[in-house]
Design a protein around this motif. Structure first.
Motif, short mmCIF file in Angstrom:
data_model
loop_
_atom_site.label_atom_id
_atom_site.label_comp_id
_atom_site.label_asym_id
_atom_site.label_seq_id
_atom_site.Cartn_x
_atom_site.Cartn_y
_atom_site.Cartn_z
N PRO A 118 0.83 -1.20 0.00
CA PRO A 118 0.00 0.00 0.00
C PRO A 118 0.87 1.26 0.00
N GLY A 119 0.35 2.31 -0.61
CA GLY A 119 1.09 3.57 -0.66
C GLY A 119 0.13 4.74 -0.69
N GLU A 120 0.68 5.92 -0.77
CA GLU A 120 -0.11 7.15 -0.82
C GLU A 120 -0.33 7.53 -2.28
N TRP A 121 -1.28 6.90 -2.92
CA TRP A 121 -1.55 7.13 -4.33
C TRP A 121 -2.94 7.70 -4.49
N GLU A 122 -3.07 8.66 -5.39
CA GLU A 122 -4.38 9.24 -5.67
C GLU A 122 -4.62 9.24 -7.17
N LYS A 123 -5.89 9.18 -7.53
CA LYS A 123 -6.27 9.27 -8.93
C LYS A 123 -5.74 10.58 -9.51
N GLY A 124 -5.11 10.50 -10.67
CA GLY A 124 -4.56 11.69 -11.31
C GLY A 124 -3.07 11.87 -11.10
#
Length: 173
Positions: A118-124
């Motif tokens: 898991p990581g700190e990923w966001e759409k865009g």
């Protein structure tokens, strides 16, 4: 995007052609028999039938094939049964850079199954692949489909490809 390549009679360049639906493999075989260089990116899927399971190859981009030709061979390709038209995203015959074809070849050759962290990923988010066969590929995280899929946009084909890669092989850019 401005292209510097133009189709001439001296150098072979890659062009995309639209073909009749479900005739992609047939058209490529026909062009190869004519002595032309043609290619179609295929992906393998498992197809479940009533009494058996079979692996089947489908086009990655439906209704498109690619041919590396000279200008004088264009009419020969267009007169091949099943070919509808040459792709003209800018309104002109616009050769596809060889590196985009190589990228497609790398995409269809990708076979990677790794645990996802898991990581700190966001759409865009803009991302770059930093490990595996697709190292150097840049794109934008388009949507989540499970925990480890990233969308790569290839503007020349006006398609979004959803490529499954482990998040631990990505970095934000």
């Amino acid at each position: 995007m401005q292209r510097t390549q133009t189709l001439t009679n001296t150098h072979r360049l890659w062009l995309a052609f639209r073909v009749i639906p479900r005739r992609e493999k047939h058209v490529v075989q026909s062009l190869l028999r004519q002595g032309l260089e043609a290619w179609i990116p295929l992906q393998e899927r498992v197809k479940q039938y009533k009494r058996k399971v079979r692996k089947v190859q489908y086009p990655l981009i439906t209704q498109y094939i690619f041919a590396r030709i000279r200008r004088k061979e264009l009419a020969q390709v267009l007169s091949t049964t099943g070919v509808v038209q040459v792709l003209r995203p800018s309104g002109y015959i616009d050769p596809i850079p060889a590196d985009e074809i190589e990228l497609l070849k790398r995409i269809v050759g990708e076979r990677q199954e790794v645990e996802v962290e898991p990581g700190e990923w966001e759409k865009g988010d803009k991302v770059e692949i930093v490990a595996g066969q697709l190292t150097g590929l840049k794109g934008r995280l388009m949507e989540w489909r499970g925990k480890n899929r990233v969308g790569i946009t290839m503007a020349h084909f006006q398609h979004t490809m959803i490529i499954e890669v482990p998040l631990n092989t990505l970095r934000k850019i």
